[in-house]
Design a protein around this motif. Structure first.
Motif, PDB file in Angstrom:
ATOM      1  N   VAL A   1      -2.665  21.344  -0.620  1.00 47.77           N
ATOM      2  CA  VAL A   1      -1.948  20.884   0.563  1.00 47.77           C
ATOM      3  C   VAL A   1      -2.979  20.308   1.526  1.00 47.77           C
ATOM      4  N   VAL A   2      -2.813  19.057   1.892  1.00 47.41           N
ATOM      5  CA  VAL A   2      -3.749  18.385   2.791  1.00 47.41           C
ATOM      6  C   VAL A   2      -3.056  18.096   4.110  1.00 47.41           C
ATOM      7  N   ARG A   3      -3.642  18.548   5.201  1.00 47.16           N
ATOM      8  CA  ARG A   3      -3.151  18.233   6.538  1.00 47.16           C
ATOM      9  C   ARG A   3      -3.841  16.964   7.025  1.00 47.16           C
ATOM     10  N   THR A   4      -3.083  16.013   7.509  1.00 46.61           N
ATOM     11  CA  THR A   4      -3.674  14.758   7.931  1.00 46.61           C
ATOM     12  C   THR A   4      -3.355  14.483   9.396  1.00 46.61           C
ATOM     13  N   PRO A   5      -4.114  13.607  10.056  1.00 48.79           N
ATOM     14  CA  PRO A   5      -3.796  13.212  11.432  1.00 48.79           C
ATOM     15  C   PRO A   5      -2.487  12.445  11.547  1.00 48.79           C
ATOM     16  N   TYR A   6      -1.906  12.071  10.402  1.00 54.86           N
ATOM     17  CA  TYR A   6      -0.718  11.229  10.386  1.00 54.86           C
ATOM     18  C   TYR A   6       0.517  11.953   9.871  1.00 54.86           C
ATOM     19  N   GLY A   7       0.435  13.274   9.767  1.00 56.47           N
ATOM     20  CA  GLY A   7       1.571  14.038   9.284  1.00 56.47           C
ATOM     21  C   GLY A   7       1.389  14.458   7.840  1.00 56.47           C
ATOM     22  N   GLU A   8       2.489  14.835   7.205  1.00 53.86           N
ATOM     23  CA  GLU A   8       2.453  15.383   5.856  1.00 53.86           C
ATOM     24  C   GLU A   8       2.506  14.280   4.801  1.00 53.86           C
ATOM     25  N   PRO A   9       1.655  14.353   3.774  1.00 55.78           N
ATOM     26  CA  PRO A   9       1.823  13.464   2.624  1.00 55.78           C
ATOM     27  C   PRO A   9       3.144  13.745   1.913  1.00 55.78           C
ATOM     28  N   SER A  10       3.498  12.889   1.004  1.00 52.53           N
ATOM     29  CA  SER A  10       4.766  13.035   0.282  1.00 52.53           C
ATOM     30  C   SER A  10       4.858  14.353  -0.463  1.00 52.53           C
TER      31      SER A  10
ATOM     32  N   ASN B   1      13.176  12.260  -3.243  1.00 53.50           N
ATOM     33  CA  ASN B   1      14.086  12.322  -2.100  1.00 53.50           C
ATOM     34  C   ASN B   1      13.574  11.574  -0.872  1.00 53.50           C
ATOM     35  N   ILE B   2      12.424  10.894  -0.982  1.00 52.33           N
ATOM     36  CA  ILE B   2      11.886  10.135   0.151  1.00 52.33           C
ATOM     37  C   ILE B   2      12.104   8.645  -0.123  1.00 52.33           C
ATOM     38  N   PRO B   3      12.961   7.966   0.641  1.00 49.46           N
ATOM     39  CA  PRO B   3      13.212   6.546   0.395  1.00 49.46           C
ATOM     40  C   PRO B   3      12.002   5.697   0.761  1.00 49.46           C
ATOM     41  N   PRO B   4      11.916   4.493   0.239  1.00 51.15           N
ATOM     42  CA  PRO B   4      10.713   3.666   0.427  1.00 51.15           C
ATOM     43  C   PRO B   4      10.315   3.459   1.885  1.00 51.15           C
ATOM     44  N   HIS B   5      11.297   3.265   2.758  1.00 45.92           N
ATOM     45  CA  HIS B   5      10.971   2.965   4.151  1.00 45.92           C
ATOM     46  C   HIS B   5      10.555   4.210   4.930  1.00 45.92           C
ATOM     47  N   GLN B   6      10.697   5.394   4.332  1.00 53.45           N
ATOM     48  CA  GLN B   6      10.317   6.622   5.016  1.00 53.45           C
ATOM     49  C   GLN B   6       9.098   7.311   4.385  1.00 53.45           C
ATOM     50  N   VAL B   7       8.507   6.703   3.387  1.00 54.28           N
ATOM     51  CA  VAL B   7       7.278   7.252   2.813  1.00 54.28           C
ATOM     52  C   VAL B   7       6.189   7.224   3.890  1.00 54.28           C
ATOM     53  N   ASN B   8       5.451   8.313   4.002  1.00 54.98           N
ATOM     54  CA  ASN B   8       4.343   8.373   4.962  1.00 54.98           C
ATOM     55  C   ASN B   8       3.095   7.813   4.279  1.00 54.98           C
ATOM     56  N   TYR B   9       3.027   6.491   4.231  1.00 54.41           N
ATOM     57  CA  TYR B   9       1.943   5.831   3.506  1.00 54.41           C
ATOM     58  C   TYR B   9       0.579   6.177   4.093  1.00 54.41           C
ATOM     59  N   ARG B  10       0.479   6.261   5.403  1.00 55.11           N
ATOM     60  CA  ARG B  10      -0.812   6.578   6.015  1.00 55.11           C
ATOM     61  C   ARG B  10      -1.277   7.972   5.609  1.00 55.11           C
ATOM     62  N   ALA B  11      -0.389   8.951   5.656  1.00 54.75           N
ATOM     63  CA  ALA B  11      -0.775  10.303   5.270  1.00 54.75           C
ATOM     64  C   ALA B  11      -1.197  10.355   3.801  1.00 54.75           C
ATOM     65  N   ASN B  12      -0.479   9.651   2.938  1.00 54.58           N
ATOM     66  CA  ASN B  12      -0.808   9.661   1.514  1.00 54.58           C
ATOM     67  C   ASN B  12      -2.202   9.104   1.255  1.00 54.58           C
ATOM     68  N   ILE B  13      -2.491   7.926   1.812  1.00 56.76           N
ATOM     69  CA  ILE B  13      -3.787   7.293   1.575  1.00 56.76           C
ATOM     70  C   ILE B  13      -4.901   8.103   2.229  1.00 56.76           C
ATOM     71  N   TRP B  14      -4.671   8.586   3.449  1.00 57.85           N
ATOM     72  CA  TRP B  14      -5.694   9.380   4.139  1.00 57.85           C
ATOM     73  C   TRP B  14      -6.023  10.637   3.332  1.00 57.85           C
ATOM     74  N   ALA B  15      -5.002  11.298   2.801  1.00 60.34           N
ATOM     75  CA  ALA B  15      -5.215  12.523   2.033  1.00 60.34           C
ATOM     76  C   ALA B  15      -6.047  12.253   0.787  1.00 60.34           C
TER      77      ALA B  15
END
Length: 247
Positions: A24-33, A57-71
């Motif tokens: 589990v990675v905590r990021t400055p941008y919220g939770e990864p997928s 269950n996460i639609p494309p427009h609601q993916v937290n892309y920043r959190a994913n890449i940062w993690a």
């Protein structure tokens, strides 16, 4: 070199991945997928992230892309292979084919698209002339050849907002714009990877023809699922051949 696989629709888990730990990675941008899955695939260490969540269950427009890449960057990943389902809008990109695109046109809106938007000492620009990493693309194409997968070299990915599929008129416009495939997750993921200095490439699985490409036909979810199943088997073969080149 540490490799991450971002799995999209049809690849919420990587069959054959021997899981060693979940992180589990905590990021400055919220939770990864999802938590990051670390494991061994055919003897090689890989990190896996399900872009849409394990239950999709996460639609494309609601993916937290920043959190994913940062993690991924935070845990030491050095290269990212993004896998996604797309629609074909050019004759060479029919259902079941694998494409390794080399360009993107971004039609999305209202998504957070950059890490460089607050607390800046100066404005930061990135060179995005060629959005995908050439070396990783070359390795992917060689891996596909060695695995006996007929992958299309190049093409332009048109990134749309989703979650709805496109109209026939929208696909016609995108084809006129020069797009070859259409998907909903290619941006801002690719741009964020460039900002994070992570070499990034796309393995696009053509699940269906774009709207209106088949005269008088509407899209069948059953056909899409069948094409995805077939295409994802090819993706796993490519990853198996790619790992020795990257790791």
């Amino acid at each position: 070199m540490s490799l991450a696989i971002i799995g999209g629709t049809g690849l919420t888990s990587l069959e054959g991945l021997e899981i060693t730990r979940r992180e589990v990675v905590r990021t400055p941008y919220g939770e990864p997928s999802t938590p990051l899955i670390h494991g061994s695939f055919k003897g090689y260490d890989i990190t896996f992230l399900a872009r849409h969540g394990y239950s999709h269950n996460i639609p494309p427009h609601q993916v937290n892309y920043r959190a994913n890449i940062w993690a991924l960057r935070h845990v030491g990943v050095q290269r990212v292979l993004a896998v996604a389902a797309v629609g074909g809008i050019n004759e060479q990109y029919g259902p079941g084919r694998i494409a390794i695109p080399d360009q993107i046109i971004d039609y999305t809106h209202s998504r957070t698209t950059t890490f460089f938007d607050e607390d800046l000492s100066q404005v930061t620009h990135i060179d995005f002339t060629y959005p995908y990493d050439d070396e990783l693309r070359s390795w992917l194409l060689r891996a596909a050849q060695e695995a006996g997968v007929d992958a299309v070299d190049g093409g332009t990915y048109g990134a749309t907002q989703g979650p709805r599929l496109e109209t026939a008129a929208e696909i016609k416009r995108m084809r006129q714009d020069g797009c070859d495939v259409v998907g909903m997750t290619g941006m801002p993921e690719a741009a964020l990877a460039r900002e994070a200095e992570l070499p990034y490439a796309h393995c696009a699985v053509v699940a269906n023809w774009g709207a209106g490409m088949e005269s008088g036909q509407t899209l069948s979810m059953d056909d899409i699922r069948a094409n995805l199943t077939r295409g994802m088997e090819s993706v796993k073969m490519i990853i198996g051949s790619l790992a020795p080149k990257v790791l």
